[in-house]
Design a protein around this motif. Structure first.
Motif, PDB file in Angstrom:
ATOM      1  N   ASP A   5       0.698  -1.287  -0.002  1.00 16.01           N
ATOM      2  CA  ASP A   5      -0.017  -0.048   0.037  1.00 16.01           C
ATOM      3  C   ASP A   5       0.707   1.243   0.054  1.00 16.01           C
ATOM      4  O   ASP A   5       0.448   2.182  -0.559  1.00 16.01           O
ATOM      5  N   SER A   6       2.051   1.118   0.693  1.00 15.11           N
ATOM      6  CA  SER A   6       3.017   2.226   0.543  1.00 15.11           C
ATOM      7  C   SER A   6       3.642   2.495  -0.790  1.00 15.11           C
ATOM      8  O   SER A   6       4.385   3.255  -0.709  1.00 15.11           O
ATOM      9  N   GLY A   7       3.753   1.322  -1.595  1.00 14.17           N
ATOM     10  CA  GLY A   7       4.412   1.553  -2.743  1.00 14.17           C
ATOM     11  C   GLY A   7       5.622   0.651  -2.817  1.00 14.17           C
ATOM     12  O   GLY A   7       6.309   1.022  -3.784  1.00 14.17           O
ATOM     13  N   TYR A   8       5.898  -0.062  -1.817  1.00 16.07           N
ATOM     14  CA  TYR A   8       7.303  -0.944  -1.814  1.00 16.07           C
ATOM     15  C   TYR A   8       6.833  -2.329  -1.619  1.00 16.07           C
ATOM     16  O   TYR A   8       6.010  -2.733  -0.556  1.00 16.07           O
ATOM     17  N   PRO A   9       7.224  -3.155  -2.602  1.00 14.33           N
ATOM     18  CA  PRO A   9       7.028  -4.626  -2.513  1.00 14.33           C
ATOM     19  C   PRO A   9       7.820  -5.077  -1.140  1.00 14.33           C
ATOM     20  O   PRO A   9       8.926  -4.743  -1.259  1.00 14.33           O
ATOM     21  N   GLY A  10       7.330  -6.101  -0.677  1.00 15.60           N
ATOM     22  CA  GLY A  10       8.147  -6.701   0.360  1.00 15.60           C
ATOM     23  C   GLY A  10       7.868  -8.314   0.740  1.00 15.60           C
ATOM     24  O   GLY A  10       6.692  -8.634   0.154  1.00 15.60           O
ATOM     25  N   ARG A  11       8.626  -8.939   1.003  1.00 13.42           N
ATOM     26  CA  ARG A  11       8.532 -10.150   1.631  1.00 13.42           C
ATOM     27  C   ARG A  11       9.121 -10.786   2.751  1.00 13.42           C
ATOM     28  O   ARG A  11      10.229  -9.994   3.060  1.00 13.42           O
ATOM     29  N   ARG A 106      12.532  -8.334   3.297  1.00 15.24           N
ATOM     30  CA  ARG A 106      13.153  -7.742   2.190  1.00 15.24           C
ATOM     31  C   ARG A 106      12.294  -6.835   1.518  1.00 15.24           C
ATOM     32  O   ARG A 106      11.138  -7.122   0.966  1.00 15.24           O
ATOM     33  N   VAL A 107      12.696  -5.591   1.578  1.00 21.06           N
ATOM     34  CA  VAL A 107      11.780  -4.490   0.824  1.00 21.06           C
ATOM     35  C   VAL A 107      12.506  -3.825  -0.406  1.00 21.06           C
ATOM     36  O   VAL A 107      13.514  -3.476  -0.394  1.00 21.06           O
ATOM     37  N   GLY A 108      11.583  -4.045  -1.624  1.00 20.05           N
ATOM     38  CA  GLY A 108      12.168  -3.653  -2.717  1.00 20.05           C
ATOM     39  C   GLY A 108      11.724  -1.913  -3.180  1.00 20.05           C
ATOM     40  O   GLY A 108      10.900  -1.609  -2.657  1.00 20.05           O
ATOM     41  N   GLY A 109      12.512  -1.503  -3.875  1.00 20.68           N
ATOM     42  CA  GLY A 109      12.240   0.000  -4.369  1.00 20.68           C
ATOM     43  C   GLY A 109      12.573   1.162  -3.513  1.00 20.68           C
ATOM     44  O   GLY A 109      12.305   2.207  -4.122  1.00 20.68           O
ATOM     45  N   MET A 110      13.164   0.841  -2.613  1.00 20.23           N
ATOM     46  CA  MET A 110      13.575   2.038  -1.800  1.00 20.23           C
ATOM     47  C   MET A 110      14.969   2.551  -2.332  1.00 20.23           C
ATOM     48  O   MET A 110      15.828   1.686  -2.450  1.00 20.23           O
ATOM     49  N   THR A 111      14.876   4.063  -2.291  1.00 21.55           N
ATOM     50  CA  THR A 111      16.144   4.461  -3.112  1.00 21.55           C
ATOM     51  C   THR A 111      16.945   5.725  -2.147  1.00 21.55           C
ATOM     52  O   THR A 111      17.752   6.099  -2.656  1.00 21.55           O
ATOM     53  N   CYS A 112      16.063   6.201  -1.181  1.00 21.84           N
ATOM     54  CA  CYS A 112      16.466   7.300  -0.613  1.00 21.84           C
ATOM     55  C   CYS A 112      16.260   7.349   1.073  1.00 21.84           C
ATOM     56  O   CYS A 112      15.063   6.361   1.477  1.00 21.84           O
ATOM     57  N   VAL A 116      13.091   5.016   3.119  1.00 20.27           N
ATOM     58  CA  VAL A 116      12.974   4.573   4.576  1.00 20.27           C
ATOM     59  C   VAL A 116      11.898   5.056   5.272  1.00 20.27           C
ATOM     60  O   VAL A 116      11.184   4.323   6.073  1.00 20.27           O
ATOM     61  N   LYS A 117      11.745   6.382   5.410  1.00 23.63           N
ATOM     62  CA  LYS A 117      10.605   7.059   6.327  1.00 23.63           C
ATOM     63  C   LYS A 117       9.192   6.314   5.878  1.00 23.63           C
ATOM     64  O   LYS A 117       8.403   6.001   6.858  1.00 23.63           O
ATOM     65  N   ARG A 118       9.011   6.214   4.685  1.00 23.08           N
ATOM     66  CA  ARG A 118       7.525   5.881   4.385  1.00 23.08           C
ATOM     67  C   ARG A 118       7.603   4.519   4.560  1.00 23.08           C
ATOM     68  O   ARG A 118       6.313   3.979   5.233  1.00 23.08           O
ATOM     69  N   VAL A 119       8.403   3.488   4.413  1.00 28.81           N
ATOM     70  CA  VAL A 119       8.463   2.185   4.988  1.00 28.81           C
ATOM     71  C   VAL A 119       8.033   2.278   6.267  1.00 28.81           C
ATOM     72  O   VAL A 119       7.376   1.409   6.938  1.00 28.81           O
ATOM     73  N   SER A 131       7.936  -2.089  16.908  1.00 29.28           N
ATOM     74  CA  SER A 131       8.768  -1.088  16.482  1.00 29.28           C
ATOM     75  C   SER A 131       9.426  -1.639  15.056  1.00 29.28           C
ATOM     76  O   SER A 131       9.217  -2.965  15.004  1.00 29.28           O
ATOM     77  N   ALA A 132       9.786  -0.601  14.104  1.00 30.41           N
ATOM     78  CA  ALA A 132      10.246  -1.251  12.865  1.00 30.41           C
ATOM     79  C   ALA A 132      11.615  -0.261  12.729  1.00 30.41           C
ATOM     80  O   ALA A 132      11.974   0.791  12.860  1.00 30.41           O
ATOM     81  N   LEU A 133      12.660  -1.208  12.237  1.00 28.64           N
ATOM     82  CA  LEU A 133      13.964  -0.656  11.839  1.00 28.64           C
ATOM     83  C   LEU A 133      14.182  -1.061  10.327  1.00 28.64           C
ATOM     84  O   LEU A 133      14.130  -1.981   9.984  1.00 28.64           O
ATOM     85  N   VAL A 134      14.349   0.076   9.595  1.00 31.36           N
ATOM     86  CA  VAL A 134      14.490   0.106   8.140  1.00 31.36           C
ATOM     87  C   VAL A 134      15.835   0.514   7.736  1.00 31.36           C
ATOM     88  O   VAL A 134      16.181   1.725   8.138  1.00 31.36           O
ATOM     89  N   ASP A 135      16.522  -0.098   6.699  1.00 36.62           N
ATOM     90  CA  ASP A 135      17.835   0.309   6.215  1.00 36.62           C
ATOM     91  C   ASP A 135      17.869   0.133   4.828  1.00 36.62           C
ATOM     92  O   ASP A 135      17.360  -0.894   4.342  1.00 36.62           O
TER      93      ASP A 135
END
Length: 137
Positions: A5-11, A106-112, A116-119, A131-135
């Protein structure tokens, strides 16, 4: 679904034993283990603390099982903090009585950093996520 929904595919990176319960189910109801309750007055305090949270539709507290079932649209960390502030530390246990656990995605499509903030925002909006830690790495 929240990532999609946020525009980033994940699995999930791990097997099914680390799978989260469905966000749709978690958005409606969660069971918390509540420590420190010793009497019916404690039950009332816990219920009042939970019901004071915006989005909580109902809270049912059981002294015999030291548990609280909360339904509505809420954020899990907010529930846990409200109970901590009321003097009743609580924790979320995954279905089957297992302690909440870390899940790696594993989250695809993140570039900046904005990605990271959106995910991070999408994941932390899920009631079942403490909590979530995104890198980007």
């Amino acid at each position: 679904a929240a990532l999609d929904d946020s525009g980033y595919p994940g699995r999930l990176l791990e097997d099914d034993d680390l799978a989260l319960h469905s966000p749709a189910a978690a958005a409606n109801e969660v069971t918390l283990h509540v420590d420190g309750m010793t009497c019916p007055k404690c039950v009332g305090r816990v219920e009042r603390a939970l019901l004071a949270i915006p989005g909580v539709a109902a809270a049912s507290v059981d002294l015999s099982t030291n548990s609280a079932v909360v339904s509505g649209a809420y954020h899990l960390p907010t529930l846990l903090q409200a109970l901590e502030d009321a003097g009743y530390p609580a924790r979320f246990d995954a279905p089957g009585g297992e302690a909440a656990q870390e899940v790696r995605l594993r989250v695809g499509g993140m570039t900046c950093p904005k990605c990271v903030k959106r995910v991070t925002t999408a994941l932390e909006a899920l009631p079942c996520v403490a909590s979530a830690l995104v890198d980007l790495a």
